[in-house]
Design an enzyme around this catalytic site. Structure first.
Site, short mmCIF file in Angstrom:
data_model
loop_
_atom_site.label_atom_id
_atom_site.label_comp_id
_atom_site.label_asym_id
_atom_site.label_seq_id
_atom_site.Cartn_x
_atom_site.Cartn_y
_atom_site.Cartn_z
N ASN A 62 1.52 -1.34 -0.15
CA ASN A 62 0.63 0.30 0.65
C ASN A 62 0.83 1.48 0.10
O ASN A 62 1.75 1.79 1.20
CB ASN A 62 -0.91 0.12 1.19
CG ASN A 62 -1.63 1.31 1.14
OD1 ASN A 62 -1.82 1.93 0.70
ND2 ASN A 62 -3.02 1.38 2.39
N PHE A 63 0.70 2.31 -1.37
CA PHE A 63 1.74 2.74 -1.18
C PHE A 63 1.11 4.22 -0.33
O PHE A 63 2.23 5.01 0.21
CB PHE A 63 1.88 3.77 -2.53
CG PHE A 63 2.11 2.71 -3.32
CD1 PHE A 63 3.35 1.23 -3.02
CD2 PHE A 63 2.82 2.89 -5.05
CE1 PHE A 63 3.57 0.36 -3.98
CE2 PHE A 63 3.85 2.82 -5.57
CZ PHE A 63 3.65 1.09 -5.40
N LYS A 64 -0.20 3.92 -0.03
CA LYS A 64 -0.12 5.71 1.05
C LYS A 64 -0.24 6.48 0.01
O LYS A 64 -0.40 7.25 -1.16
CB LYS A 64 0.08 5.82 2.36
CG LYS A 64 -0.35 3.92 2.61
CD LYS A 64 -0.01 4.76 4.49
CE LYS A 64 -0.64 3.09 5.30
NZ LYS A 64 -0.69 2.96 6.55
N HIS A 121 -10.06 1.48 5.33
CA HIS A 121 -8.66 1.27 5.88
C HIS A 121 -8.54 1.94 6.72
O HIS A 121 -9.55 2.64 6.83
CB HIS A 121 -7.39 1.90 4.51
CG HIS A 121 -5.87 1.75 5.25
ND1 HIS A 121 -5.49 2.42 6.42
CD2 HIS A 121 -5.00 0.47 5.61
CE1 HIS A 121 -4.69 2.18 6.08
NE2 HIS A 121 -4.13 0.71 5.99
N GLU A 151 -5.72 -5.49 10.88
CA GLU A 151 -4.45 -4.46 11.18
C GLU A 151 -4.80 -3.18 12.07
O GLU A 151 -5.04 -2.46 12.42
CB GLU A 151 -4.63 -3.73 9.80
CG GLU A 151 -4.08 -3.51 7.90
CD GLU A 151 -3.22 -3.40 7.41
OE1 GLU A 151 -4.27 -1.77 7.22
OE2 GLU A 151 -2.26 -2.85 6.79
N ILE A 165 -0.09 0.27 12.96
CA ILE A 165 0.73 0.97 11.83
C ILE A 165 1.74 1.83 11.80
O ILE A 165 1.21 2.46 12.57
CB ILE A 165 -0.88 1.92 11.04
CG1 ILE A 165 -2.16 0.41 11.31
CG2 ILE A 165 -0.37 2.33 9.58
CD1 ILE A 165 -3.15 0.71 10.47
N GLY A 204 3.24 -3.02 10.60
CA GLY A 204 4.25 -3.12 11.24
C GLY A 204 4.94 -4.23 10.44
O GLY A 204 6.28 -5.10 10.77
N ALA A 240 2.88 -1.28 3.81
CA ALA A 240 3.61 -0.15 3.42
C ALA A 240 4.83 0.85 3.60
O ALA A 240 5.71 0.30 2.72
CB ALA A 240 2.55 1.03 3.48
N SER A 241 5.30 1.15 5.32
CA SER A 241 6.15 1.67 5.35
C SER A 241 7.42 1.44 5.48
O SER A 241 8.74 1.82 5.10
CB SER A 241 6.58 2.68 6.53
OG SER A 241 5.82 1.28 7.45
#
Ligand code: G3P
Length: 222
Positions: free
Chosen positions: A9-11, A93, A141, A146, A181, A202-203
């Site tokens: 997920n690029f967010k 989300h 999630e 997150i 995470g 994502a991150s």
């Protein structure tokens, strides 16, 4: 149709603004294809059409508005997504929550145009409730994890296994994911050992100094 094991997920990170979303998408496809591990991307809306036309691997939107074509300023409808070659979309989300009835409408409208929906849920109870809409995928999630450095598979493995059990008790066809995470190949391996089909993250990839190294580690234990 085989669901991906890793969904990135690029967010709305700066690292995926403009052409950077295209470059990251190409890299994820490269690692996925070279290693035969099904992966998918969720770029920002503004990059969705370009990325979906460019990639062979599945592309998902990050959200959709359950509206028909018509006078809806600033919305993204299932019909629009259907015209952009995406595989489907995330819905609900924790950073883009929707009323439950809108989630149900979004799942139904996307199904009508052949789009898969991955409904996000914050806990097992919400996941079980969302399973009643029979989406293709559900991702649990816990919001507090997150963006952090502790994987849900370490911090709360029971939410993963408990969500898998609760969702397949409603509909065994639903693919269950976990996220929050998730950063390493061990996290992915643990998620799958707990019964999840895959992970949503994502991150760990989007903000990595060396995304390719992270991607290769993520698939190293599959
Ligand atoms: O959609 C996945 C995302 O919410 C997880 O974020 O940064 O913890 O991988 P992150």
């Amino acid at each position: 149709m085989k669901h991906p094991v890793i969904i990135v997920n690029f967010k709305a990170y700066r690292e995926v603004e403009g052409d950077r979303a295209v470059r990251l998408s190409r890299l994820i496809q490269k690692v996925s294809t070279e290693n035969g591990v099904p992966m998918a991307v969720c770029p920002p809306h503004l990059s969705l059409g370009v990325v979906a036309r460019m990639l062979e691997i599945p592309v998902y939107a990050q959200s959709v508005d359950p509206l028909p074509p018509g006078p809806g300023t600033g919305y993204v409808t299932p019909s629009m997504l259907h015209c952009t070659d995406v595989r489907g979309t995330l819905v609900n989300h924790s950073e883009h929550r929707m009323p439950r009835e809108d989630v149900g409408r979004a799942v139904e409208m996307c199904r009508d145009v052949g789009l898969d929906v991955c409904v996000c849920a914050e806990d097992t109870a919400e996941a079980a409730s969302m399973a009643e809409f029979h989406p293709a995928m559900i991702a649990v999630e816990p919001p507090g994890l997150i963006g952090g450095d502790v994987s849900v598979t370490t911090a709360d493995p029971a939410i993963v296994s408990g969500t898998v059990d609760a969702v397949i008790a409603v509909d065994p066809e639903i693919a269950v994911y976990c996220g929050a995470g998730v950063k390493t190949g061990d996290d992915v391996r643990t998620a799958m050992d707990l019964g999840a089909h895959g992970v949503l993250l994502a991150s760990g990839v989007v903000k990595a100094k060396d995304p390719e190294a992270v991607l290769r580690d993520l698939i190293s234990k599959i």
